[in-house]
Design a protein around this motif. Structure first.
Motif, mmCIF file in Angstrom:
data_model
loop_
_atom_site.group_PDB
_atom_site.id
_atom_site.type_symbol
_atom_site.label_atom_id
_atom_site.label_comp_id
_atom_site.label_asym_id
_atom_site.label_seq_id
_atom_site.Cartn_x
_atom_site.Cartn_y
_atom_site.Cartn_z
ATOM 1 N N UNK A 58 -19.330 -43.228 -25.048
ATOM 2 C CA UNK A 58 -20.097 -42.919 -26.437
ATOM 3 C C UNK A 58 -20.380 -44.073 -27.413
ATOM 4 N N UNK A 59 -21.621 -43.857 -28.235
ATOM 5 C CA UNK A 59 -22.111 -44.640 -29.439
ATOM 6 C C UNK A 59 -22.155 -43.563 -30.611
ATOM 7 N N UNK A 60 -22.001 -44.277 -31.983
ATOM 8 C CA UNK A 60 -22.047 -43.588 -33.394
ATOM 9 C C UNK A 60 -23.921 -43.637 -33.464
ATOM 10 N N UNK A 61 -25.129 -42.551 -32.803
ATOM 11 C CA UNK A 61 -25.828 -42.681 -33.613
ATOM 12 C C UNK A 61 -26.108 -42.213 -34.515
ATOM 13 N N UNK A 62 -26.727 -42.704 -35.604
ATOM 14 C CA UNK A 62 -28.082 -42.759 -36.731
ATOM 15 C C UNK A 62 -28.633 -40.677 -37.204
ATOM 16 N N UNK A 63 -28.229 -40.726 -37.817
ATOM 17 C CA UNK A 63 -28.212 -39.362 -38.148
ATOM 18 C C UNK A 63 -27.424 -39.103 -39.507
ATOM 19 N N UNK A 64 -28.034 -37.711 -40.335
ATOM 20 C CA UNK A 64 -27.123 -37.378 -41.706
ATOM 21 C C UNK A 64 -26.567 -36.169 -40.966
ATOM 22 N N UNK A 65 -25.388 -35.697 -40.475
ATOM 23 C CA UNK A 65 -24.733 -36.771 -40.076
ATOM 24 C C UNK A 65 -24.690 -37.591 -38.946
ATOM 25 N N UNK A 66 -24.086 -38.612 -39.446
ATOM 26 C CA UNK A 66 -24.477 -39.525 -37.794
ATOM 27 C C UNK A 66 -24.023 -38.921 -37.058
ATOM 28 N N UNK A 67 -23.455 -38.864 -35.535
ATOM 29 C CA UNK A 67 -23.686 -37.748 -34.301
ATOM 30 C C UNK A 67 -22.467 -38.842 -33.203
ATOM 31 N N UNK A 68 -21.757 -38.295 -32.050
ATOM 32 C CA UNK A 68 -21.405 -39.066 -31.179
ATOM 33 C C UNK A 68 -22.654 -38.747 -29.699
ATOM 34 N N UNK A 69 -23.187 -39.756 -29.520
ATOM 35 C CA UNK A 69 -24.122 -39.524 -28.723
ATOM 36 C C UNK A 69 -22.969 -40.698 -27.321
ATOM 37 N N UNK A 70 -24.306 -39.513 -25.965
ATOM 38 C CA UNK A 70 -24.005 -40.003 -24.668
ATOM 39 C C UNK A 70 -25.231 -40.554 -23.848
ATOM 40 N N UNK A 71 -26.206 -40.785 -24.813
ATOM 41 C CA UNK A 71 -27.030 -41.300 -24.536
ATOM 42 C C UNK A 71 -27.254 -42.841 -23.393
ATOM 43 N N UNK A 72 -26.213 -43.488 -24.192
ATOM 44 C CA UNK A 72 -26.490 -44.798 -23.290
ATOM 45 C C UNK A 72 -24.978 -45.287 -21.560
ATOM 46 N N UNK A 73 -25.129 -43.661 -21.793
ATOM 47 C CA UNK A 73 -23.468 -43.604 -20.455
ATOM 48 C C UNK A 73 -24.230 -42.981 -19.396
ATOM 49 N N UNK A 74 -24.150 -43.930 -18.453
ATOM 50 C CA UNK A 74 -24.677 -43.351 -17.294
ATOM 51 C C UNK A 74 -23.648 -43.939 -16.024
ATOM 52 N N UNK A 75 -22.292 -43.950 -16.411
ATOM 53 C CA UNK A 75 -21.504 -43.433 -15.495
ATOM 54 C C UNK A 75 -21.723 -42.068 -14.891
ATOM 55 N N UNK A 76 -21.066 -42.009 -13.796
ATOM 56 C CA UNK A 76 -20.854 -40.290 -12.650
ATOM 57 C C UNK A 76 -20.144 -39.901 -13.883
ATOM 58 N N UNK A 77 -18.986 -39.663 -14.675
ATOM 59 C CA UNK A 77 -18.015 -38.961 -15.553
ATOM 60 C C UNK A 77 -18.671 -38.798 -16.547
ATOM 61 N N UNK A 78 -20.173 -38.434 -16.939
ATOM 62 C CA UNK A 78 -21.036 -38.869 -17.890
ATOM 63 C C UNK A 78 -21.898 -36.630 -17.945
ATOM 64 N N UNK A 79 -21.404 -36.009 -17.226
ATOM 65 C CA UNK A 79 -21.528 -34.619 -17.333
ATOM 66 C C UNK A 79 -21.070 -33.766 -18.148
ATOM 67 N N UNK A 80 -19.424 -34.150 -18.575
ATOM 68 C CA UNK A 80 -18.679 -33.341 -18.440
ATOM 69 C C UNK A 80 -18.066 -33.944 -20.316
ATOM 70 N N UNK A 81 -18.424 -35.577 -20.540
ATOM 71 C CA UNK A 81 -17.921 -35.707 -21.770
ATOM 72 C C UNK A 81 -18.532 -35.123 -23.207
ATOM 73 N N UNK A 82 -20.008 -34.788 -23.099
ATOM 74 C CA UNK A 82 -20.001 -33.993 -24.331
ATOM 75 C C UNK A 82 -19.718 -33.053 -24.694
#
Ligand SMILES: [Zn+2]
Length: 170
Positions: free
Chosen positions: A83-107
């Protein structure tokens, strides 16, 4: 329930864990790497079984098994590692840059750990009409069904039919 990677991706979209472009990319990737997709699917099914066991035991007033909690911890560690920390207020975890096959269940794993650590644990319930689990966010904690559109409605229909039957029996 889930039978293959394509269904996992479809479920991810339904659950709000994946956007449609993300789903399309994962479908393409799974076609290019069928072995990887099978492995990712098996892993996702195991995680889902662990989550089901953990929350079902909590909903029933029991205690989750330490082994299931340890696997969830590993899943969370892996999820945050992608994941990466995405700017917001507050910051959130984002998997937008994660294109691996295990991506669906991470969030999903991350949200489950969030629920376990922040609660409210006493609002985790099993549906009275099906095998679903849900978080009761109603003000007076009176919710008994996973969603009023589906199970709540069929329960109302059942009661209505039963009432009619007992009336006509008189
Ligand atoms: Zn239900």
């Amino acid at each position: 329930m889930l039978t293959g990677y394509a269904e996992l991706v479809a479920w991810g979209v339904y659950a709000g864990a994946l956007t449609e472009p993300e789903a399309a990319r994962l479908r393409r990737r799974s076609r290019d790497d069928p072995d990887g997709a099978r492995t990712a699917f098996t892993r996702a099914r195991d995680i889902r079984d662990d989550l089901d066991e953990i929350f079902r035991s909590l909903a029933g007033g029991g205690e989750p098994r330490p082994a299931a909690l340890a696997r969830l911890r590993d899943g969370e560690s892996d999820a945050l590692g992608h994941a990466r920390l995405e700017r917001g207020s507050p910051f959130t975890w984002s998997w937008r840059d994660d294109h691996t096959l295990d991506r669906p269940l991470r969030p999903v794993v991350h949200a489950a750990v969030g629920l376990l650590t922040a609660g409210p644990l006493d609002r985790i319930k099993g549906c009275g009409g099906c095998s679903f689990l849900f978080v009761d966010e109603s003000k007076n904690r009176s919710r008994r069904w996973c969603s009023m559109e589906d199970c709540g409605t069929s329960e109302k229909i059942r009661r209505y039919v039963a009432a009619r039957r007992s009336r006509s029996a008189r």
